[in-house]
Design a protein around this motif. Structure first.
Motif, PDB file in Angstrom:
ATOM      1  N   ARG A  20     -33.039  63.528  45.764  1.00  0.00           N
ATOM      2  CA  ARG A  20     -32.361  63.995  46.904  1.00  0.00           C
ATOM      3  C   ARG A  20     -31.236  63.981  46.921  1.00  0.00           C
ATOM      4  O   ARG A  20     -29.949  65.716  47.243  1.00  0.00           O
ATOM      5  CB  ARG A  20     -32.755  62.530  47.763  1.00  0.00           C
ATOM      6  CG  ARG A  20     -33.729  62.614  47.921  1.00  0.00           C
ATOM      7  CD  ARG A  20     -34.042  61.156  48.804  1.00  0.00           C
ATOM      8  NE  ARG A  20     -32.960  61.128  49.914  1.00  0.00           N
ATOM      9  CZ  ARG A  20     -32.179  59.477  50.392  1.00  0.00           C
ATOM     10  NH1 ARG A  20     -32.946  58.130  49.632  1.00  0.00           N
ATOM     11  NH2 ARG A  20     -31.742  59.689  51.277  1.00  0.00           N
ATOM     12  N   LEU A  21     -30.243  64.095  45.573  1.00  0.00           N
ATOM     13  CA  LEU A  21     -28.745  64.258  45.059  1.00  0.00           C
ATOM     14  C   LEU A  21     -28.814  65.779  44.454  1.00  0.00           C
ATOM     15  O   LEU A  21     -27.936  66.231  44.814  1.00  0.00           O
ATOM     16  CB  LEU A  21     -28.533  63.352  44.251  1.00  0.00           C
ATOM     17  CG  LEU A  21     -28.146  61.952  44.714  1.00  0.00           C
ATOM     18  CD1 LEU A  21     -27.490  60.999  43.732  1.00  0.00           C
ATOM     19  CD2 LEU A  21     -27.284  62.142  46.035  1.00  0.00           C
ATOM     20  N   ALA A  95     -22.840  61.759  40.519  1.00  0.00           N
ATOM     21  CA  ALA A  95     -21.597  61.206  40.923  1.00  0.00           C
ATOM     22  C   ALA A  95     -20.448  62.066  42.229  1.00  0.00           C
ATOM     23  O   ALA A  95     -20.566  61.440  42.830  1.00  0.00           O
ATOM     24  CB  ALA A  95     -20.282  60.607  39.588  1.00  0.00           C
ATOM     25  N   ARG A  96     -20.230  63.488  41.720  1.00  0.00           N
ATOM     26  CA  ARG A  96     -19.713  64.068  42.454  1.00  0.00           C
ATOM     27  C   ARG A  96     -19.837  64.124  43.593  1.00  0.00           C
ATOM     28  O   ARG A  96     -19.830  64.460  44.726  1.00  0.00           O
ATOM     29  CB  ARG A  96     -19.831  64.997  41.563  1.00  0.00           C
ATOM     30  CG  ARG A  96     -18.089  66.297  42.436  1.00  0.00           C
ATOM     31  CD  ARG A  96     -18.638  68.070  41.562  1.00  0.00           C
ATOM     32  NE  ARG A  96     -17.376  68.465  42.579  1.00  0.00           N
ATOM     33  CZ  ARG A  96     -17.918  69.991  42.672  1.00  0.00           C
ATOM     34  NH1 ARG A  96     -18.135  70.182  41.654  1.00  0.00           N
ATOM     35  NH2 ARG A  96     -17.281  70.569  43.288  1.00  0.00           N
ATOM     36  N   ILE A  97     -21.951  64.595  43.326  1.00  0.00           N
ATOM     37  CA  ILE A  97     -22.540  65.341  44.675  1.00  0.00           C
ATOM     38  C   ILE A  97     -22.525  63.624  45.981  1.00  0.00           C
ATOM     39  O   ILE A  97     -22.680  63.235  47.050  1.00  0.00           O
ATOM     40  CB  ILE A  97     -24.125  65.586  44.282  1.00  0.00           C
ATOM     41  CG1 ILE A  97     -23.850  66.229  43.697  1.00  0.00           C
ATOM     42  CG2 ILE A  97     -24.365  65.518  45.558  1.00  0.00           C
ATOM     43  CD1 ILE A  97     -23.064  67.685  44.213  1.00  0.00           C
ATOM     44  N   GLN A 115     -22.970  53.061  48.669  1.00  0.00           N
ATOM     45  CA  GLN A 115     -24.408  52.879  48.026  1.00  0.00           C
ATOM     46  C   GLN A 115     -24.543  53.976  47.227  1.00  0.00           C
ATOM     47  O   GLN A 115     -24.893  53.376  45.832  1.00  0.00           O
ATOM     48  CB  GLN A 115     -25.666  52.787  48.976  1.00  0.00           C
ATOM     49  CG  GLN A 115     -25.346  51.916  49.802  1.00  0.00           C
ATOM     50  CD  GLN A 115     -26.365  51.075  51.196  1.00  0.00           C
ATOM     51  OE1 GLN A 115     -27.416  50.955  51.138  1.00  0.00           O
ATOM     52  NE2 GLN A 115     -25.787  50.819  52.139  1.00  0.00           N
ATOM     53  N   LEU A 116     -24.513  55.412  47.273  1.00  0.00           N
ATOM     54  CA  LEU A 116     -25.370  56.028  46.534  1.00  0.00           C
ATOM     55  C   LEU A 116     -24.627  56.482  45.175  1.00  0.00           C
ATOM     56  O   LEU A 116     -24.833  56.397  43.934  1.00  0.00           O
ATOM     57  CB  LEU A 116     -24.759  57.455  47.027  1.00  0.00           C
ATOM     58  CG  LEU A 116     -25.594  57.617  48.400  1.00  0.00           C
ATOM     59  CD1 LEU A 116     -25.118  59.325  48.843  1.00  0.00           C
ATOM     60  CD2 LEU A 116     -26.763  57.610  47.845  1.00  0.00           C
ATOM     61  N   ILE A 117     -22.777  56.117  45.145  1.00  0.00           N
ATOM     62  CA  ILE A 117     -22.138  55.850  44.065  1.00  0.00           C
ATOM     63  C   ILE A 117     -22.262  54.939  43.665  1.00  0.00           C
ATOM     64  O   ILE A 117     -22.616  54.990  42.270  1.00  0.00           O
ATOM     65  CB  ILE A 117     -20.723  55.721  44.164  1.00  0.00           C
ATOM     66  CG1 ILE A 117     -19.834  55.881  43.351  1.00  0.00           C
ATOM     67  CG2 ILE A 117     -20.350  55.387  45.048  1.00  0.00           C
ATOM     68  CD1 ILE A 117     -20.429  57.629  42.352  1.00  0.00           C
ATOM     69  N   ASN A 118     -22.238  53.915  44.038  1.00  0.00           N
ATOM     70  CA  ASN A 118     -22.986  52.851  43.094  1.00  0.00           C
ATOM     71  C   ASN A 118     -24.450  52.655  42.736  1.00  0.00           C
ATOM     72  O   ASN A 118     -24.767  52.660  41.016  1.00  0.00           O
ATOM     73  CB  ASN A 118     -23.415  51.117  43.708  1.00  0.00           C
ATOM     74  CG  ASN A 118     -21.534  51.049  44.668  1.00  0.00           C
ATOM     75  OD1 ASN A 118     -20.686  51.585  43.391  1.00  0.00           O
ATOM     76  ND2 ASN A 118     -21.386  49.833  45.567  1.00  0.00           N
ATOM     77  N   LEU A 149     -31.880  46.593  41.476  1.00  0.00           N
ATOM     78  CA  LEU A 149     -30.895  47.432  42.325  1.00  0.00           C
ATOM     79  C   LEU A 149     -31.699  48.656  42.861  1.00  0.00           C
ATOM     80  O   LEU A 149     -31.206  49.502  44.298  1.00  0.00           O
ATOM     81  CB  LEU A 149     -29.798  47.208  41.815  1.00  0.00           C
ATOM     82  CG  LEU A 149     -29.637  45.598  41.751  1.00  0.00           C
ATOM     83  CD1 LEU A 149     -28.403  45.202  40.846  1.00  0.00           C
ATOM     84  CD2 LEU A 149     -28.903  45.256  43.458  1.00  0.00           C
ATOM     85  N   LEU A 150     -31.829  49.605  42.160  1.00  0.00           N
ATOM     86  CA  LEU A 150     -32.355  50.549  42.738  1.00  0.00           C
ATOM     87  C   LEU A 150     -32.517  51.340  43.690  1.00  0.00           C
ATOM     88  O   LEU A 150     -32.950  52.116  44.323  1.00  0.00           O
ATOM     89  CB  LEU A 150     -32.424  51.891  40.954  1.00  0.00           C
ATOM     90  CG  LEU A 150     -31.365  51.080  40.180  1.00  0.00           C
ATOM     91  CD1 LEU A 150     -31.839  52.714  38.743  1.00  0.00           C
ATOM     92  CD2 LEU A 150     -30.193  52.795  40.954  1.00  0.00           C
ATOM     93  N   LYS A 151     -34.327  50.942  43.009  1.00  0.00           N
ATOM     94  CA  LYS A 151     -34.972  50.716  44.409  1.00  0.00           C
ATOM     95  C   LYS A 151     -34.693  50.058  45.549  1.00  0.00           C
ATOM     96  O   LYS A 151     -35.623  51.026  46.391  1.00  0.00           O
ATOM     97  CB  LYS A 151     -36.359  50.235  43.522  1.00  0.00           C
ATOM     98  CG  LYS A 151     -37.501  50.007  44.304  1.00  0.00           C
ATOM     99  CD  LYS A 151     -38.684  48.738  44.082  1.00  0.00           C
ATOM    100  CE  LYS A 151     -39.926  49.192  44.721  1.00  0.00           C
ATOM    101  NZ  LYS A 151     -40.792  48.838  43.798  1.00  0.00           N
TER     102      LYS A 151
END
Length: 726
Positions: A20-21, A95-97, A115-118, A149-151
């Motif tokens: 997705r990113l 990370a930038r996205i 949440q995305l950056i984590n 956690l990623l899930k």
């Protein structure tokens, strides 16, 4: 697509979020490129407009032009690296996205709260630990929780469309500025179209000078680019088309090669206020100029000022027609000798003339033309722009001048230089064409129609001469009104020197038997002579010329009248006058003998002038005798002989002497001197034949008899040397 790949030790739970990113990264790059292009245009377009307006108003020099172009190009390079390079060539990290998505996520949706950056940081940490230690047992204990956690984060963010976070509106801001710059360009183009156009020409034209075109239209500028001689005046003129044909201020700007410059007002002339003029009295050095007319400006032109042009040498070679057997002659004049009079000469008609001229220095891009009076101009050939030559056939007496033109066809000068004389022929060189007239033919015996008794005999004699040679002399006879037929044809052989004979004296003894000719009948006699002319002139082949004498009529009568004694004294006086003419002509022939050789030019002219005076005096004396002497009817044969001499040979002898006085080279004198001698010989022949006239009162003189004894062939009948008509 990205710099991180999901296959490089990332946990399986991160793969969905990474895809997705990755899709969002493509749209973010497209937005960055779009925004970078808009920003670049927004910077470069107004800068280009400013540079063009500046160049259009100021007209900078070549160095400033290059500096302005370099500044604009360097600005373009800076905009590229600032707005486009990173978006085009550097792939964004996860990370930038993630930060960009969290920063630009729609406010109306559920907050992401980093949440995305984590998730990206946890995946990076897990990936780093997996790369350092092979067994997972060596990794920290909390790493076992990362996949869970990623899930969990993937599940929480699954409802977010990450592509909606792309900041399209923000990136369009640069395009707003670009549109404003374009509008500015259109506005300036409408207000200052000429300035903007001129600015483009100034920047991108190789010319050092670019004109300005305003409402006033400059139609034509004269003399444009030109060359002229030092000291000559220059007339500058311009033709304009102003609004409503109004008078506009017109100024001439001249920049001299020496560093000085000047601005001169041009005065209107002509109709409709459309033409302006200024005259520069003297041009002494090279110059450049342009003209301002109202709000318009012409191109810049250059005038090259040449040093004074003169002739260093002028060589003329004359090749007479082959049939004349005359040798080619050359006249070479040095710089100090060249003048229209000194360069003039005489040549036989049909001669090939070669004119070669050398200027005092070589002039680039110059052409020379031989301007011949009443004929087409001839281009002169050159290899070094200093030495010119051309050839032509002399078809008539003419004049010529050498005309020099510049590359544009304007006349620089005419050579030889025009002197103080005026008129269309001033300063021109004269070439006198010595014509080859038909043979001169004189009947020596009998001189006029006469009456004889049947059974009589007479001598028919004639002298003929041609300027360059004779081929034959014929005697023709006609009985009554019948047609003429030739009874004698004398073929003229070459002279002792091998050249064609120019003079001939032929005669025949004619007998008229009484059995064949009776009283009341008549016979007509006529001589003809043909020369050796053969030449091509004006595309036409000219052949031999034939001259015919007047017709002598011999009438047969029963009895011929005799002369009375009272006319003898008058005959003696006439004989004395003829003897005086004969002595004078012999003396003039002896005096003119040196003209057959090449003498110095002053001596040739002096001698020819003396001979001319003598020939004119002899002709005048003969004319006075014709007018005042009391000729009787039987003396008319002598009077007729004098009339023909005055109108013919005596006049021709004076004309030939006059031709020699006009020559500019002594080498041209011998051919004309030979023609002079021919005419003098003919005068002597006739006078010698007329002088010993019989004084018998019983037998009247019928004609002027030749002094030489007749030479006739022996008759077929054996009765002596006789010739008679068949």
């Amino acid at each position: 697509m990205t710099t991180l790949r999901t296959s490089d030790h990332y946990p399986q739970e991160f793969h969905s979020l990474a895809e997705r990113l990755d899709r969002a990264a493509g749209w973010f790059r497209a937005a960055d490129i779009l925004g970078g292009v808009g920003k670049t245009i927004a910077v470069l377009l107004p800068l280009a407009v400013a540079i063009l307006i500046l160049a259009g108003f100021v007209s900078p020099g070549p160095a400033i032009r290059l500096l302005l172009i370099a500044f604009w190009l360097s600005s373009g390079v800076g905009c590229y690296f600032a707005f486009l390079h990173r978006a085009l060539w550097q792939q964004p990290s996860f990370a930038r996205i993630a930060r960009a998505v969290e920063q630009h996520a729609p406010a109306d949706g559920a907050p992401l709260h980093n949440q995305l950056i984590n998730a990206v940081q946890l995946a990076e940490e897990y990936r780093g630990a997996a790369a350092k230690s092979r067994p997972n047992k060596d990794a920290p204990a909390h790493h076992a929780w990362i996949p869970k956690l990623l899930k969990e984060i993937d599940a929480r963010t699954a409802g977010h469309n990450l592509e909606q976070a792309v900041p399209w509106r923000k990136e369009l801001t640069g395009w707003y500025f670009a549109a404003a710059g374009l509008a500015l360009l259109l506005l300036i183009s409408a207000v200052f179209p000429a300035t903007l156009s001129r600015g483009m020409q100034v920047l991108f034209s190789s010319a050092a000078f670019v004109p300005r075109q305003g409402k006033t239209k400059i139609v034509r500028v004269l003399p444009g680019n030109a060359s002229l001689l030092a000291g000559q005046s220059v007339v500058f003129s311009v033709r304009v088309k102003a609004v409503n044909d109004q008078i506009v201020p017109v100024r001439l700007h001249i920049a001299y090669a020496g560093g000085k410059s000047g601005v001169y007002s041009m005065a209107p002339f002509g109709q409709h206020n459309a033409r302006y003029r200024y005259t520069l009295a003297t041009a002494a050095e090279n110059m450049r100029y342009f003209i301002n007319a109202g709000d318009s400006q012409s191109n810049q032109y250059a005038i090259r000022v040449l040093p004074h042009i003169t002739l260093n040498n002028l060589d003329t070679r004359v090749t007479p027609p082959a049939y004349t057997h005359e040798k080619p002659t050359t006249m070479a004049l040095a710089k100090t000798q060249i003048s229209p009079l000194a360069a003039s000469f005489a040549a036989p008609l049909g001669s090939s003339i070669r004119i070669a001229a050398a200027l005092n220095y070589s002039i680039p891009n110059i052409t020379a033309t031989l301007r011949i009076l009443n004929s087409k101009p001839l281009p002169m050939t050159t290899t070094d722009n200093q030495h010119f030559h051309c050839s032509f056939t002399l078809a008539a007496t003419t004049r010529y001048r050498i005309e020099l033109q510049d590359a544009a066809g304007r006349v620089l000068t005419r050579l030889p230089a025009i002197g103080a004389a005026t008129g269309s022929e001033s300063g021109s060189v004269k070439i006198t064409a010595v014509k080859d007239p038909p043979p001169a033919l004189h009947i020596v015996q009998p001189r006029h129609s006469l009456q004889v008794q049947p059974g009589s005999a007479l001598v028919a004699a004639a002298s003929a001469g041609s300027m360059y040679g004779l081929t034959n002399v014929r005697l023709s006879v006609a009985n009554g009104s019948k047609a003429f037929h030739t009874v004698r044809n004398w073929a003229i052989a070459n002279a002792e020197n091998g050249q064609p004979a120019r003079n001939a004296f032929e005669h025949a003894h004619l007998v008229f038997p009484a059995k064949k000719y009776h009283a009341g009948q008549s016979v007509r006699l006529r001589f003809s002579a043909t020369d050796n002319r053969t030449m091509r002139l004006g595309g036409v082949q000219l052949g031999p010329q034939t001259a015919r004498s007047r017709i002598i009529k011999v009438t047969f009568v029963a009895k011929v009248a005799v002369v009375h004694k009272h006319g003898i004294n008058r005959w003696q006086k006439l004989q004395a006058a003829l003897m005086a003419f004969l002595k004078t002509q012999r003396a003039l022939r002896h005096q003119a003998a040196p003209l057959l050789k090449a003498l110095a030019l002053p001596q040739t002219r002096q001698l020819a002038a003396a001979v001319l005076t003598g020939q004119d005096g002899l002709k005048t004396s003969m004319g006075a005798t014709i007018t005042h002497f009391p000729f009787t009817h039987r003396m008319m044969v002598v009077r007729q002989a004098l009339v023909e001499l005055v109108a013919g040979n005596a006049a021709n002898a004076a004309d030939r002497a006059r031709d020699i006085t006009l020559l500019s080279a002594a080498g041209q004198a011998p051919p004309i001197g030979q023609a002079l001698r021919t005419q003098q010989n003919r005068v002597i022949d006739v006078l010698e034949s007329c002088w010993p006239l019989p004084m018998s009162t019983r037998t009247p003189p019928t004609s002027c008899f030749p002094t030489r004894a007749p030479k006739c062939q022996t008759a077929a009948t054996g009765h002596g040397k006789r010739c008679w008509p068949p």
